[in-house]
Scaffold this motif. Structure first.
Motif, PDB file in Angstrom:
ATOM      1  N   ASP A   1       9.811  -2.542  26.794  1.00  0.00           N
ATOM      2  CA  ASP A   1       8.881  -1.836  27.670  1.00  0.00           C
ATOM      3  C   ASP A   1       9.565  -0.616  28.276  1.00  0.00           C
ATOM      4  O   ASP A   1      10.774  -0.623  28.516  1.00  0.00           O
ATOM      5  CB  ASP A   1       8.409  -2.789  28.772  1.00  0.00           C
ATOM      6  N   ASN A   2       8.790   0.432  28.537  1.00  0.00           N
ATOM      7  CA  ASN A   2       9.309   1.710  29.063  1.00  0.00           C
ATOM      8  C   ASN A   2      10.319   2.322  28.100  1.00  0.00           C
ATOM      9  O   ASN A   2      11.366   2.839  28.517  1.00  0.00           O
ATOM     10  CB  ASN A   2       9.942   1.536  30.443  1.00  0.00           C
ATOM     11  N   VAL A   3      10.003   2.287  26.803  1.00  0.00           N
ATOM     12  CA  VAL A   3      10.952   2.776  25.808  1.00  0.00           C
ATOM     13  C   VAL A   3      11.157   4.282  25.924  1.00  0.00           C
ATOM     14  O   VAL A   3      12.127   4.828  25.374  1.00  0.00           O
ATOM     15  CB  VAL A   3      10.452   2.381  24.402  1.00  0.00           C
ATOM     16  N   HIS A   4      10.265   4.978  26.670  1.00  0.00           N
ATOM     17  CA  HIS A   4      10.448   6.425  26.857  1.00  0.00           C
ATOM     18  C   HIS A   4      11.708   6.724  27.664  1.00  0.00           C
ATOM     19  O   HIS A   4      12.161   7.869  27.715  1.00  0.00           O
ATOM     20  CB  HIS A   4       9.239   7.023  27.573  1.00  0.00           C
ATOM     21  N   ALA A   5      12.303   5.694  28.288  1.00  0.00           N
ATOM     22  CA  ALA A   5      13.552   5.904  29.027  1.00  0.00           C
ATOM     23  C   ALA A   5      14.735   6.117  28.094  1.00  0.00           C
ATOM     24  O   ALA A   5      15.810   6.566  28.534  1.00  0.00           O
ATOM     25  CB  ALA A   5      13.821   4.716  29.953  1.00  0.00           C
ATOM     26  N   LEU A   6      14.596   5.798  26.803  1.00  0.00           N
ATOM     27  CA  LEU A   6      15.684   5.933  25.836  1.00  0.00           C
ATOM     28  C   LEU A   6      15.656   7.325  25.212  1.00  0.00           C
ATOM     29  O   LEU A   6      14.669   7.703  24.592  1.00  0.00           O
ATOM     30  CB  LEU A   6      15.559   4.871  24.742  1.00  0.00           C
ATOM     31  N   THR A   7      16.717   8.065  25.395  1.00  0.00           N
ATOM     32  CA  THR A   7      16.816   9.403  24.818  1.00  0.00           C
ATOM     33  C   THR A   7      18.105   9.609  24.031  1.00  0.00           C
ATOM     34  O   THR A   7      18.193  10.546  23.241  1.00  0.00           O
ATOM     35  CB  THR A   7      16.749  10.466  25.933  1.00  0.00           C
ATOM     36  N   ARG A   8      19.111   8.767  24.242  1.00  0.00           N
ATOM     37  CA  ARG A   8      20.406   8.970  23.598  1.00  0.00           C
ATOM     38  C   ARG A   8      20.287   8.714  22.097  1.00  0.00           C
ATOM     39  O   ARG A   8      19.752   7.698  21.656  1.00  0.00           O
ATOM     40  CB  ARG A   8      21.451   8.050  24.221  1.00  0.00           C
ATOM     41  N   ALA A   9      20.831   9.651  21.299  1.00  0.00           N
ATOM     42  CA  ALA A   9      20.673   9.591  19.847  1.00  0.00           C
ATOM     43  C   ALA A   9      21.291   8.330  19.258  1.00  0.00           C
ATOM     44  O   ALA A   9      20.729   7.723  18.330  1.00  0.00           O
ATOM     45  CB  ALA A   9      21.294  10.836  19.210  1.00  0.00           C
ATOM     46  N   SER A  10      22.446   7.899  19.780  1.00  0.00           N
ATOM     47  CA  SER A  10      23.105   6.726  19.205  1.00  0.00           C
ATOM     48  C   SER A  10      22.263   5.471  19.392  1.00  0.00           C
ATOM     49  O   SER A  10      22.207   4.605  18.505  1.00  0.00           O
ATOM     50  CB  SER A  10      24.482   6.534  19.850  1.00  0.00           C
ATOM     51  N   ILE A  11      21.579   5.366  20.533  1.00  0.00           N
ATOM     52  CA  ILE A  11      20.726   4.196  20.766  1.00  0.00           C
ATOM     53  C   ILE A  11      19.513   4.238  19.840  1.00  0.00           C
ATOM     54  O   ILE A  11      19.124   3.224  19.251  1.00  0.00           O
ATOM     55  CB  ILE A  11      20.282   4.152  22.244  1.00  0.00           C
ATOM     56  N   ILE A  12      18.910   5.421  19.697  1.00  0.00           N
ATOM     57  CA  ILE A  12      17.734   5.546  18.831  1.00  0.00           C
ATOM     58  C   ILE A  12      18.109   5.225  17.389  1.00  0.00           C
ATOM     59  O   ILE A  12      17.371   4.511  16.689  1.00  0.00           O
ATOM     60  CB  ILE A  12      17.145   6.961  18.935  1.00  0.00           C
ATOM     61  N   ASP A  13      19.272   5.724  16.950  1.00  0.00           N
ATOM     62  CA  ASP A  13      19.700   5.434  15.573  1.00  0.00           C
ATOM     63  C   ASP A  13      19.936   3.943  15.381  1.00  0.00           C
ATOM     64  O   ASP A  13      19.572   3.362  14.347  1.00  0.00           O
ATOM     65  CB  ASP A  13      20.976   6.215  15.256  1.00  0.00           C
ATOM     66  N   GLY A  14      20.560   3.303  16.377  1.00  0.00           N
ATOM     67  CA  GLY A  14      20.806   1.871  16.278  1.00  0.00           C
ATOM     68  C   GLY A  14      19.516   1.077  16.264  1.00  0.00           C
ATOM     69  O   GLY A  14      19.379   0.091  15.524  1.00  0.00           O
ATOM     70  N   LEU A  15      18.519   1.502  17.050  1.00  0.00           N
ATOM     71  CA  LEU A  15      17.244   0.805  17.068  1.00  0.00           C
ATOM     72  C   LEU A  15      16.540   0.950  15.722  1.00  0.00           C
ATOM     73  O   LEU A  15      15.946  -0.007  15.208  1.00  0.00           O
ATOM     74  CB  LEU A  15      16.381   1.379  18.198  1.00  0.00           C
ATOM     75  N   HIS A  16      16.623   2.142  15.135  1.00  0.00           N
ATOM     76  CA  HIS A  16      16.031   2.356  13.822  1.00  0.00           C
ATOM     77  C   HIS A  16      16.720   1.468  12.776  1.00  0.00           C
ATOM     78  O   HIS A  16      16.046   0.860  11.919  1.00  0.00           O
ATOM     79  CB  HIS A  16      16.175   3.825  13.448  1.00  0.00           C
ATOM     80  N   PHE A  17      18.029   1.351  12.849  1.00  0.00           N
ATOM     81  CA  PHE A  17      18.788   0.502  11.920  1.00  0.00           C
ATOM     82  C   PHE A  17      18.350  -0.957  12.064  1.00  0.00           C
ATOM     83  O   PHE A  17      18.166  -1.682  11.078  1.00  0.00           O
ATOM     84  CB  PHE A  17      20.284   0.650  12.217  1.00  0.00           C
TER      85      PHE A  17
END
Length: 831
Positions: A122-138
């Motif tokens: 929830d509130n995923v718009h709080a995530l902006t760091r590229a490393s976290i986004i890449d890890g979530l995509h993985f």
């Protein structure tokens, strides 16, 4: 903090939204579900309700994110804690130097889980760091079917969503789907103890665009009026405006003066070339504005948010608001969008531009009928501009100041010159309105003809003339033609269109009735009454006069009396010389049909005094003379009715040759009303009977019946000369062939000669028990094919009362169906 690992609790007023539950149910075969919408749209509660219902299809790991969680060392440990809390066997901890191996171990552990796991962020718009986004995509890509990830946020997560869409592995629920439907809004209001009608709920849902937060706060405010609406304003300022950048807030402030916001106007008002891009982003997020599809990019602010923005703008200098409206007005005017420029020009008090917008946008009819007159009352009266003079004349007309109206019209005409189509047409429209209210017949005829020619020229040139302006000119032209008794011309001018108002349809119905086209008159009159049903004023009497005229011609005297009374009530509020004279004639015909000649003559004598068409005065005089001195030769006259009266007097005097000659002259006149043509053949039949030529009389009567039958024109036939009516009763073949007339042939009841009885039609029914007054009135409406509901509305009684009267009519007339009852009533002379 374990509280972040718990889904939000559902309030007692939560409304189950099954359609959105089903959308979430569609995701088990998909790896990713994205739920996005603005603050207060109910997205988190929706997913929490879905998981609580047990329909998630697996164990639920919930994590509510905050801005401080946008760090790998905080985010991933929370993810692991949420998964373990859900029962997943996840080993190891995140370390910055071994992030990749941690993600691999996490993926392997989730893929080997015996039961699926649903990870809700929830509130995923709080995530902006590229490393976290890449890890979530993985994680989403490699964990396999045992992991379903549900992301909730105000904006789309920066994942490659297009890839998921292409692969068909994503379910998306956006702000437009999150909007409450009227049924859901009604359930929410009910849960708060507030009950509204369906229309009020639909209106509230439209005003709030189904925004959950707005509906919730409105529901709280309705039972307890006060400052509850301030809660919504505070919510908008803190939750929505507060999270925007200062530059975005300024753009929204400067553009909120426009209710509809084309992309070019957004650039003009904000001074930012990227205004459209910013608004596109906000529209995509469901915040503040929604984009309208069409030929141009146009945005619409959310009504509640726009209200807050306007209030904030109003706290600043007044010149700032005025300047923004001035910019908007000039921008619209620069693209010849005068209707959209007008409200901004008025707010900026740019009177020259406002008047020009009215005239060039052909909106002068709205000023004449009062919709825009009040806005122009502060306009200086001496602006040196023809458009301003035209608008000033329209305002004076609305204020019923004929001297000022004429003065401004004269000034506008002196300045007009040759300025295209709009200015002359607007000037003519105001002049027509003046002539209709204060001018005489000649004045109206001249101004209406000039305006009609201008309207025709504008339409030929392809001008988009508004329906209100066209109707004003058509009405004036038709009225002048009716005064001249050019019925064919009036019908041609008033040819119906889908945009016609009640007044146009009513005058068309009247013209058709006078022509004798009773079926068309009935259709147009009923449409006119339907369209005027919601009007607050008394309305135009033309439709009721037309219906009364048609019912009297059909010899449905009860219905004619009802419509005549309704027309009289309307004419008390808005007198009309033409309609008043025609109504007097209808009332006389009703009394004449009921056998009361004295009251018929009194009805004609009671016709309203004052100027009226010369032909109508002559027709009224002829009708009075025919009642008081039947058969007396008429005074000199020029109308068709005068020729009929002259021929009738000749028949009375035995001058059959002269009667036929007078009738023959009528055939040379174009556009004869149906009644005149029928009466001509009836007089011919009477003349032939006077000469003893029964075969010729029979042919003439057959022609009269053939003309009258399609329109059910009974009155001239039932009130024809005594020899003609006697002949019709005696001629069984004619009477049977034209049973619609309701004449029972004498042969049906005459004594039969000795011998075997012939195979004749059964005798007319005999009614043992008489009808009551109310049953007789209901019977009259049944003959008009009124429905039960229409009869109830006309008689001001309940539907059940009408049904009781109908049952009584059927029983007393020994009928099983309504049409059978009407036929038997005609045979008995009750209709």
């Amino acid at each position: 903090m374990t509280v972040k690992l718990e889904p939000p609790g559902l309030p007692p007023w939560w409304v189950v939204r099954e359609r959105l539950r089903e959308r979430l149910d569609a995701g088990p075969g998909r790896r990713l579900t994205v739920v996005t919408g603005p603050a207060g749209s109910g997205k988190s509660s929706l997913v929490a309700d879905w998981t609580a219902s047990g329909r998630a299809g697996g164990r639920v790991a919930w994590l509510t994110l905050e801005p401080g969680d946008d760090q790998p060392g905080i985010f991933w440990p929370y993810v692991v804690a949420a998964l373990r809390r859900a029962g997943a066997e996840v080993q190891g901890e995140w370390r910055p130097e071994a992030e990749r191996s941690f993600l691999v171990r996490l993926v392997v552990a989730l893929a080997s889980e015996p039961r699926p796991v649903v990870l809700v962020l929830d509130n995923v718009h709080a995530l902006t760091r590229a490393s976290i986004i890449d890890g979530l995509h993985f994680l989403v890509e490699h964990a396999g079917p045992q992991l379903r990830c549900v992301l909730i946020g105000r904006t789309d997560p920066p994942l490659p969503l297009h890839r998921y869409r292409l692969a068909g592995s994503i379910t998306e629920i956006r702000h437009d789907e999150l909007a409450f439907t009227p049924a859901e809004a009604d359930a929410l209001l009910t849960a708060h103890g507030t009950r509204l009608g369906p229309n009020a709920v639909a209106e509230l849902t439209e005003q709030t665009h189904g925004w959950a937060a707005a509906l919730r706060l409105e529901a709280r405010a309705l039972p307890m009026p006060g400052d509850k609406k301030d809660e919504l304003a505070d919510y908008i300022r803190n939750e929505l405006l507060g999270e925007q950048t200062a530059a975005t807030r300024e753009l929204l402030l400067r553009t909120c003066v426009a209710e509809r916001l084309p992309a070019g106007l957004a650039v003009e008002l904000s001074g930012r070339r990227d205004a459209a891009q910013v608004l596109d982003r906000l529209a995509h997020q469901g915040i503040f504005v929604s984009a309208r599809a069409g030929g141009e990019r146009t945005y619409v602010h959310h009504p509640q948010v726009r209200g807050v923005l306007l209030a904030a703008l109003g706290e600043g200098p007044v010149d700032r608001i005025t300047g923004l409206h001035r910019r908007a007005a000039r921008w619209y005017a620069g693209f010849d969008r005068h209707g959209e420029a007008l409200p901004h020009a008025l707010r900026a008090q740019e009177w020259a531009l406002a008047a020009t917008s009215v005239v060039r946008g052909l909106g002068i009819a709205e000023v004449l009928n009062g919709e825009g007159a009040a806005a122009f009352t502060p306009m200086p009266p001496d602006l040196d501009l023809p458009e301003a003079a035209v608008v000033a004349a329209a305002v004076a007309h609305y204020l019923d100041d004929p001297e000022a109206c004429a003065k401004h019209l004269l000034r506008a005409g002196e300045m007009a010159g040759g300025r295209g189509v709009a200015l002359p047409l607007s000037l003519a429209a105001v002049d027509v309105a003046r002539a209709r209210r204060h001018g005489g017949p000649d004045d109206l005829a001249a101004t209406a003809e000039a305006a009609w020619r201008l309207l025709d020229g504008a339409l030929v040139e392809g001008a988009a003339v508004p329906a209100g302006l066209a109707s004003l000119i058509r009405l004036a032209r038709a009225e002048s033609l009716l005064w001249q008794r050019d019925l064919v011309g009036a019908c041609a001018v008033l040819q119906p269109s889908e945009h016609d108002g009640a007044e146009v349809l009513g005058r068309l119905a009247l013209a058709e009735a006078l022509c004798g086209r009773l079926r068309r008159a009935d259709e147009h009159a009923r449409r006119a009454l339907d369209r005027s049903h919601d009007d607050d004023g008394p309305g135009d009497a033309a439709a009721d006069v037309a219906l009364a005229w048609a019912r009297a011609d059909e010899y449905d005297l009860t219905a004619a009396r009802v419509h005549a009374e309704q027309a009289a009530a309307r004419l008390e509020e808005t007198p009309d010389a033409l309609l008043g004279g025609l109504l007097a004639l209808v009332r006389a015909r009703v009394h004449r049909g009921n056998g009361d000649v004295a009251k018929a003559a009194e009805a004609i004598a009671a016709a309203p005094a004052g100027p009226r068409p010369a032909w109508l005065t002559e027709v009224l005089d002829l009708a009075r003379d025919a009642l008081l001195a039947p058969g007396r030769p008429p005074a000199a006259g020029t109308t068709n009715e005068h020729a009929i009266a002259e021929a009738t007097a000749a028949v009375f005097a035995g001058e059959t040759v002269r009667a036929r000659a007078v009738v023959a002259t009528l055939g040379e006149r174009p556009g004869l009303p149906l009644e005149i043509r029928v009466n001509g053949w009836l007089i011919t039949a009477a003349a032939e009977l006077g000469d003893g030529r029964r075969d010729r009389a029979r042919r003439a009567l057959h022609r009269a019946l053939g003309l009258a039958e399609p329109e059910r024109l009974r009155r001239p036939l039932l009130e024809a000369a005594t020899p003609v009516r006697r002949f019709l009763r005696e001629d069984r073949e004619l009477a049977v062939r034209h049973d619609w007339l309701g004449v029972v042939p004498r042969a049906a009841t005459a004594p039969q000669p000795a011998g075997p009885p012939p195979q004749a039609a059964p005798a007319a029914p005999v009614m043992v028990e008489p009808l009551t007054a109310k049953e007789t009135e209901v019977l009259g409406y049944l003959a008009q094919l009124f429905s039960t509901e229409e009869i109830a509305r006309t008689m001001y009684v309940s539907v059940n009362t009408v049904k009781t009267h109908v049952r009584g009519v059927l029983r007393k007339l020994a009928a099983t169906r309504r049409n059978e009852a009407v036929r038997r009533a005609r045979d008995l002379g009750l209709l």
